[in-house]
Design a protein around this motif. Structure first.
Motif, PDB file in Angstrom:
ATOM      1  N   LYS A 117       2.378   1.741  -3.264  1.00  0.00           N
ATOM      2  CA  LYS A 117       1.301   2.013  -4.222  1.00  0.00           C
ATOM      3  C   LYS A 117       0.793   3.456  -4.113  1.00  0.00           C
ATOM      4  N   TYR A 118       0.578   3.899  -2.840  1.00  0.00           N
ATOM      5  CA  TYR A 118      -0.070   5.200  -2.661  1.00  0.00           C
ATOM      6  C   TYR A 118       0.899   6.366  -2.477  1.00  0.00           C
ATOM      7  N   VAL A 176     -10.537   4.978  -0.049  1.00  0.00           N
ATOM      8  CA  VAL A 176     -10.682   6.434  -0.067  1.00  0.00           C
ATOM      9  C   VAL A 176     -10.953   6.872  -1.512  1.00  0.00           C
ATOM     10  N   GLY A 209      -5.825  -2.712  -6.493  1.00  0.00           N
ATOM     11  CA  GLY A 209      -6.267  -3.034  -5.118  1.00  0.00           C
ATOM     12  C   GLY A 209      -7.627  -3.709  -5.096  1.00  0.00           C
ATOM     13  N   THR A 210      -7.844  -4.497  -4.046  1.00  0.00           N
ATOM     14  CA  THR A 210      -9.136  -5.170  -3.912  1.00  0.00           C
ATOM     15  C   THR A 210      -9.987  -4.500  -2.817  1.00  0.00           C
ATOM     16  N   GLY A 211      -9.389  -3.610  -2.035  1.00  0.00           N
ATOM     17  CA  GLY A 211     -10.133  -2.978  -0.929  1.00  0.00           C
ATOM     18  C   GLY A 211     -10.217  -3.886   0.278  1.00  0.00           C
ATOM     19  N   TYR A 229     -13.493  -0.880   1.874  1.00  0.00           N
ATOM     20  CA  TYR A 229     -13.485   0.577   2.021  1.00  0.00           C
ATOM     21  C   TYR A 229     -12.244   1.146   1.341  1.00  0.00           C
ATOM     22  N   SER A 257      -7.530   3.137  -6.366  1.00  0.00           N
ATOM     23  CA  SER A 257      -7.258   1.821  -5.801  1.00  0.00           C
ATOM     24  C   SER A 257      -7.368   0.739  -6.864  1.00  0.00           C
ATOM     25  N   ASN A 260       0.834  -1.212   0.000  1.00  0.00           N
ATOM     26  CA  ASN A 260       0.000   0.000   0.000  1.00  0.00           C
ATOM     27  C   ASN A 260       0.861   1.251   0.000  1.00  0.00           C
ATOM     28  N   LEU A 287      -6.277  -4.041   3.929  1.00  0.00           N
ATOM     29  CA  LEU A 287      -6.162  -3.572   5.314  1.00  0.00           C
ATOM     30  C   LEU A 287      -7.055  -4.362   6.267  1.00  0.00           C
ATOM     31  N   ASP A 305       4.992   6.386   4.875  1.00  0.00           N
ATOM     32  CA  ASP A 305       5.295   6.859   3.506  1.00  0.00           C
ATOM     33  C   ASP A 305       5.135   8.369   3.464  1.00  0.00           C
TER      34      ASP A 305
HETATM   35  P1  ADP Z   1      -6.684  -1.518  -1.545  1.00  0.00           P
HETATM   36  O1  ADP Z   1      -6.648  -2.839  -2.141  1.00  0.00           O
HETATM   37  O2  ADP Z   1      -7.661  -0.576  -2.172  1.00  0.00           O
HETATM   38  O3  ADP Z   1      -5.346  -0.904  -1.317  1.00  0.00           O
HETATM   39  P2  ADP Z   1      -6.685  -1.681   1.311  1.00  0.00           P
HETATM   40  O4  ADP Z   1      -7.643  -2.323   2.253  1.00  0.00           O
HETATM   41  O5  ADP Z   1      -5.296  -2.159   1.338  1.00  0.00           O
HETATM   42  O6  ADP Z   1      -7.340  -1.786  -0.078  1.00  0.00           O
HETATM   43  O7  ADP Z   1      -6.710  -0.153   1.638  1.00  0.00           O
HETATM   44  C1  ADP Z   1      -7.933   0.516   1.791  1.00  0.00           C
HETATM   45  C2  ADP Z   1      -7.809   1.962   1.336  1.00  0.00           C
HETATM   46  O8  ADP Z   1      -6.972   2.674   2.259  1.00  0.00           O
HETATM   47  C3  ADP Z   1      -7.122   2.136   0.012  1.00  0.00           C
HETATM   48  O9  ADP Z   1      -8.045   2.049  -1.020  1.00  0.00           O
HETATM   49  C4  ADP Z   1      -6.542   3.529   0.131  1.00  0.00           C
HETATM   50  O10 ADP Z   1      -7.546   4.475  -0.221  1.00  0.00           O
HETATM   51  C5  ADP Z   1      -6.246   3.690   1.608  1.00  0.00           C
HETATM   52  N1  ADP Z   1      -4.819   3.469   1.910  1.00  0.00           N
HETATM   53  C6  ADP Z   1      -4.238   2.336   2.344  1.00  0.00           C
HETATM   54  N2  ADP Z   1      -2.912   2.519   2.552  1.00  0.00           N
HETATM   55  C7  ADP Z   1      -2.649   3.801   2.253  1.00  0.00           C
HETATM   56  C8  ADP Z   1      -1.474   4.617   2.263  1.00  0.00           C
HETATM   57  N3  ADP Z   1      -0.292   4.124   2.633  1.00  0.00           N
HETATM   58  N4  ADP Z   1      -1.587   5.913   1.893  1.00  0.00           N
HETATM   59  C9  ADP Z   1      -2.794   6.427   1.539  1.00  0.00           C
HETATM   60  N5  ADP Z   1      -3.931   5.713   1.507  1.00  0.00           N
HETATM   61  C10 ADP Z   1      -3.877   4.427   1.847  1.00  0.00           C
END
Ligand code: ADP
Length: 448
Positions: A350-351, A395, A405-407, A393, A400, A347, A410, A375
């Protein structure tokens, strides 16, 4: 209880009357014996003369007999026993040299008897016998009995009315509760039991309502999860369908486009398999199907993930660094630890995007092992922070998805860590970017 209330005071007062009667009778008889005590022989005349000075005692009958039991004096005028022999038990006792007394309550009257021997120079020369028939005190006792009976009847009626009222109130409350339970059982999770008061039934009602609250929350979460999951699965399926239809329906499609479409189909299929894998992982966590935990040193696992992720980070232009300490042993499985570190680092890379920097740190702090992944990306909007660990969920959905990403990443991290007694939290760094912190209970004395 009422029976006791009725009989106990009566028994006690009856007993008291008996005792006072016996004492009075005996003292009366003693007075009479005393007035006869100067005589050496008893006969009708000297007894009558001696008895004439004895005060009126209110006794029903007084008999004086000689040593043989022949009556010399009788206060009863009609049917007088003078000249006859009497064999009353008390008289016989007295003639044998003993004092005797008795008292009984019979047919609404106290009948008391007492007798004593008359002695002259230690010789029994006769006996005095007194008898009293008392209806006055008996009437008092009967009055008391009547009052007690009325009181008991009153108490009985009040208790009956009260218990009837209480049982009706109780039945109504239980009925309400049962109706609520049935409604909820039929699936009306929004129904609540109407309970008032503070008694146990009301408490059961409140407990039931909070149970239903939880049930409703769980049910809502389940429904949302099912609908989210089907939506997530539908999207790549629809894309695959669209792409394959395009290939089939377009005449003279050039091989280059076909290759592109088939590659897209492959990507969508890959996404589908990622989602189903994540879903399966979550279901296993939900059902507590966990491999037995072993002592795992986190450091080598972290190094392995870093080796793998550094290639990905390099490709995306992200600077991935880490610092780690020894002695970070936790009770879990290697795969779980790998999954947690991988999801968080993936993540972060990725982000944060090109030019980003990701720092991973692992240390032992007291009785905890703390992993943090920071990060310098866009961070997470404050209002989204509390929901970030929910299933599906995101953002920014588009971002994503675009990032593959699969959501679920986390929520897998959160469930995995919690199942082993740990915690995970997300925050924004003051200098920008997000930081995720995982704490596991540290295993003392584990392999270094
Ligand atoms: P995804 O597969 O979409 O990454 P996650 O469950 O891993 O699903 O994360 C949920 C959401 O949390 C992501 O869609 C993203 O919007 C936000 N997110 C997770 N990690 C980060 C990060 N390091 N920085 C910013 N946003 C993050």
């Amino acid at each position: 209880m009422l029976l006791l209330l009725n009989s106990y005071p009566l028994l006690v007062s009856e007993n008291m009357v008996f005792r006072s009667k016996v004492t009075t009778m005996q003292s009366n008889v003693s007075v009479m014996v005393y007035s006869l005590s100067g005589l050496d022989r008893l006969n009708e005349e000297n007894v009558a003369a001696a008895m004439a000075v004895v005060e009126e005692t209110g006794l029903s009958r007084i008999l004086v007999t000689d040593a043989a039991g022949k009556v010399l004096y009788d206060t009863r005028e009609t049917d007088s026993a003078v000249g006859k022999y009497v064999l009353y038990a008390e008289v016989v006792q007295a003639l044998m040299g003993n004092d005797a007394s008795s008292c009984i309550y019979q047919n609404g009257a106290f009948r008391s008897r007492a007798s004593s021997p008359v002695l002259y120079q230690n010789q029994i020369i006769g006996a005095v016998y007194a008898y009293e028939y008392d209806t006055e005190q008996a009437a008092l006792l009967a009055g008391l009995q009547g009052n007690l009976l009325r009181l008991s009847a009153f108490i009985g009626v009040v208790v009956l009315a009260l218990s009837l009222f209480l049982s009706m109130a109780l039945t109504k409350k239980i009925g309400n509760l049962l109706t609520a339970i049935r409604q909820v059982r039929e699936g009306a999770y929004s129904h609540r039991a109407q309970v008032s008061g503070r008694d146990e039934i009301a408490q059961i009602g409140q407990e039931f309502n909070s149970l239903t609250d939880r049930l409703q929350t769980t049910e809502n979460a389940r429904r949302r999860f099912v609908s989210d999951a089907s939506h997530e699965l539908k999207t790549p399926l629809a894309a695959i369908r669209l792409l394959s239809d395009s290939i089939l329906q377009t005449d003279n499609i050039d091989p280059e486009t076909t290759r592109e479409f088939v590659a897209d189909i492959g990507q969508e299929a890959e996404r589908l398999s990622r989602i189903t894998e994540d879903l399966l992982r979550l279901t296993r966590l939900d059902n507590s199907i966990l491999d037995p935990p072993v002592a795992v040193d986190v450091l080598p696992v972290l190094e392995q993930v870093m080796r793998m992720m550094s290639l990905v980070a390099q490709e995306k232009g992200v600077d991935l660094t880490y610092e780690a300490a020894d002695g970070c042993t936790v009770l879990a499985t290697k795969d779980e630890i790998h999954q947690v570190i991988y999801n968080l680092t993936d993540n972060a890379v990725k982000y944060s995007g090109a030019g980003g920097a990701v720092q991973v740190s692992l240390k032992a702090a007291g009785n905890q092992v703390v992993l943090s992944v920071a990060d310098n990306g866009a961070g997470i909007p404050e209002e989204d922070l509390p929901r970030i660990f929910e299933r599906f969920y995101r953002v920014d959905k588009a971002r994503s998805r675009a990032a593959g990403g699969t959501g679920l990443g986390l929520s897998i991290v959160s469930d995995t860590v919690k199942r082993r007694g740990g915690t995970v939290s997300a925050a924004n760094r003051p200098q920008g970017g997000a930081v995720f912190t995982v704490c596991w209970p540290r295993m003392e004395g584990g392999p270094a």
